[in-house]
Enzyme design. Sequence first.
Site, PDB file in Angstrom:
ATOM      1  CB  SER A   1      10.765  -3.991  -9.193  1.00 43.27           C
ATOM      2  OG  SER A   1      11.630  -2.897  -9.118  1.00 43.27           O
TER       3      SER A   1
ATOM      4  CE1 TYR B   1      10.126  -3.778  -3.275  1.00 45.20           C
ATOM      5  CE2 TYR B   1      11.843  -3.063  -4.799  1.00 45.20           C
ATOM      6  CZ  TYR B   1      10.513  -3.188  -4.477  1.00 45.20           C
ATOM      7  OH  TYR B   1       9.545  -2.728  -5.344  1.00 45.20           O
TER       8      TYR B   1
HETATM    9  N1  LIG Z   1       6.490   2.688  -6.678  1.00 46.65           N
HETATM   10  C1  LIG Z   1       7.525   2.194  -7.305  1.00 46.65           C
HETATM   11  O1  LIG Z   1       8.468   2.926  -7.670  1.00 46.65           O
HETATM   12  C2  LIG Z   1       7.584   0.726  -7.609  1.00 46.65           C
HETATM   13  C3  LIG Z   1       8.596   0.284  -8.464  1.00 46.65           C
HETATM   14  C4  LIG Z   1       8.676  -1.067  -8.766  1.00 46.65           C
HETATM   15  C5  LIG Z   1       7.744  -1.948  -8.245  1.00 46.65           C
HETATM   16  N2  LIG Z   1       6.773  -1.495  -7.394  1.00 46.65           N
HETATM   17  C6  LIG Z   1       5.840  -2.475  -6.844  1.00 46.65           C
HETATM   18  O2  LIG Z   1       4.515  -2.057  -7.075  1.00 46.65           O
HETATM   19  C7  LIG Z   1       3.660  -2.631  -6.093  1.00 46.65           C
HETATM   20  C8  LIG Z   1       2.738  -1.572  -5.535  1.00 46.65           C
HETATM   21  O3  LIG Z   1       3.519  -0.633  -4.814  1.00 46.65           O
HETATM   22  P1  LIG Z   1       3.221   0.923  -4.775  1.00 46.65           P
HETATM   23  O4  LIG Z   1       4.406   1.616  -5.284  1.00 46.65           O
HETATM   24  O5  LIG Z   1       1.885   1.224  -5.339  1.00 46.65           O
HETATM   25  O6  LIG Z   1       3.224   1.147  -3.188  1.00 46.65           O
HETATM   26  P2  LIG Z   1       2.072   1.440  -2.125  1.00 46.65           P
HETATM   27  O7  LIG Z   1       1.350   2.680  -2.473  1.00 46.65           O
HETATM   28  O8  LIG Z   1       2.767   1.369  -0.811  1.00 46.65           O
HETATM   29  O9  LIG Z   1       1.070   0.209  -2.301  1.00 46.65           O
HETATM   30  C9  LIG Z   1       1.328  -1.058  -1.765  1.00 46.65           C
HETATM   31  C10 LIG Z   1       0.018  -1.832  -1.717  1.00 46.65           C
HETATM   32  O10 LIG Z   1       0.313  -3.153  -1.211  1.00 46.65           O
HETATM   33  C11 LIG Z   1      -0.604  -3.447  -0.179  1.00 46.65           C
HETATM   34  N3  LIG Z   1      -0.039  -4.356   0.819  1.00 46.65           N
HETATM   35  C12 LIG Z   1       1.149  -4.269   1.456  1.00 46.65           C
HETATM   36  N4  LIG Z   1       1.268  -5.275   2.350  1.00 46.65           N
HETATM   37  C13 LIG Z   1       0.129  -6.009   2.259  1.00 46.65           C
HETATM   38  C14 LIG Z   1      -0.358  -7.157   2.926  1.00 46.65           C
HETATM   39  N5  LIG Z   1       0.359  -7.782   3.889  1.00 46.65           N
HETATM   40  N6  LIG Z   1      -1.572  -7.644   2.568  1.00 46.65           N
HETATM   41  C15 LIG Z   1      -2.299  -7.030   1.625  1.00 46.65           C
HETATM   42  N7  LIG Z   1      -1.916  -5.945   0.955  1.00 46.65           N
HETATM   43  C16 LIG Z   1      -0.704  -5.436   1.286  1.00 46.65           C
HETATM   44  C17 LIG Z   1      -0.948  -2.091   0.456  1.00 46.65           C
HETATM   45  O11 LIG Z   1      -2.237  -2.169   1.047  1.00 46.65           O
HETATM   46  P3  LIG Z   1      -2.521  -2.150   2.631  1.00 46.65           P
HETATM   47  O12 LIG Z   1      -1.416  -1.405   3.297  1.00 46.65           O
HETATM   48  O13 LIG Z   1      -3.853  -1.478   2.748  1.00 46.65           O
HETATM   49  O14 LIG Z   1      -2.586  -3.593   3.005  1.00 46.65           O
HETATM   50  C18 LIG Z   1      -0.985  -1.194  -0.763  1.00 46.65           C
HETATM   51  O15 LIG Z   1      -2.256  -1.216  -1.361  1.00 46.65           O
HETATM   52  C19 LIG Z   1       4.585  -3.294  -5.072  1.00 46.65           C
HETATM   53  O16 LIG Z   1       4.673  -4.680  -5.327  1.00 46.65           O
HETATM   54  C20 LIG Z   1       5.921  -2.634  -5.340  1.00 46.65           C
HETATM   55  O17 LIG Z   1       7.017  -3.446  -4.951  1.00 46.65           O
HETATM   56  C21 LIG Z   1       6.677  -0.172  -7.075  1.00 46.65           C
END
Ligand SMILES: NC(=O)c1ccc[n+]([C@@H]2O[C@H](COP(=O)([O-])OP(=O)(O)OC[C@H]3O[C@@H](n4cnc5c(N)ncnc54)[C@H](OP(=O)(O)O)[C@@H]3O)[C@@H](O)[C@H]2O)c1
Length: 239
Positions: free
Chosen positions: A132, A145
């Site tokens: 990130s 985080y």
């Molecule tokens: N959105 C942003 O602005 C942003 C910015 C920078 C980085 N990121 C990073 O991008 C990645 C994806 O996030 P997102 O924004 O797409 O959020 P999201 O929609 O909440 O997706 C998170 C994913 O991680 C999975 N997950 C969480 N805990 C888990 C566990 N214990 N075991 C297995 N899977 C798990 C969830 O699946 P289940 O709940 O089904 O397990 C879900 O598929 C993350 O690493 C986040 O930090 C996001």
Amino acid sequence: MKKVIITGATSGIGRELAVQLADKGYSVGLTGRRTERLEELKQEIGDLAFFRTLDVTDHERAEHVYDELINEMGGLDIMILNAGIGKDKLLPHWISDKQTIEVNVLAFAHGMNFAFRYFKKQGHGQIVGMSSIASLLASGRASTYTASKHFISNYMTGFRRKVKRIKADITITDLRPGFIKSELTDNVKNMFWVAPTDKAVRQMVKAIERKKSHAYITKRWRLVAWLAKITPQFVWDRI
Ligand SMILES: NC(=O)c1ccc[n+]([C@@H]2O[C@H](COP(=O)([O-])OP(=O)(O)OC[C@H]3O[C@@H](n4cnc5c(N)ncnc54)[C@H](OP(=O)(O)O)[C@@H]3O)[C@@H](O)[C@H]2O)c1
């Protein structure tokens, strides 16, 4: 065609990565805890999708699941370590911090080690880590985080150096998104430059296919990265 495993494919960025990569003909091994979401995605993608329910904090099961998906897909070219969580405001501080460390740090490190071992033996492969822009910052409100994402980027840099000492063609791609629309950011206030998930993931796919060492998503976040690097600590302390 290439074969890829994606952790955290049940929503947001991981789900969109699965859809866009499958559209390009990749076989996609999908994981996450919400089985019904994985079943839906399998229905949508069809034959190119394989899935297993997985909590990435269960390292022993993760080893089995990755092996099973590799067997079903007939190999592995790219491991995308995307699963991640942010602060859970409904939980006591320490419990939320501990969960973030378990998923974003420990499970990420486990996935890196699994993929590195596999690709070293195979002689080639690509590991993509979802860091990130937060990796360059230290937030008072979300210190766990930001620290967890700093760990991810720093760990990948270390592995990139490790690769140079071995005889294997392994690419380590560090993706550093700014704000992207997803369940993770649903309740985050004061966001700016929020990118639609499909647009952000198109840029991610490009960076992966070009075997970039790192990429800011969307591109304008390079400016913030540059500012983060040149701004003195005492200025950050006052923000
Ligand atoms: N959105 C942003 O602005 C942003 C910015 C920078 C980085 N990121 C990073 O991008 C990645 C994806 O996030 P997102 O924004 O797409 O959020 P999201 O929609 O909440 O997706 C998170 C994913 O991680 C999975 N997950 C969480 N805990 C888990 C566990 N214990 N075991 C297995 N899977 C798990 C969830 O699946 P289940 O709940 O089904 O397990 C879900 O598929 C993350 O690493 C986040 O930090 C996001």
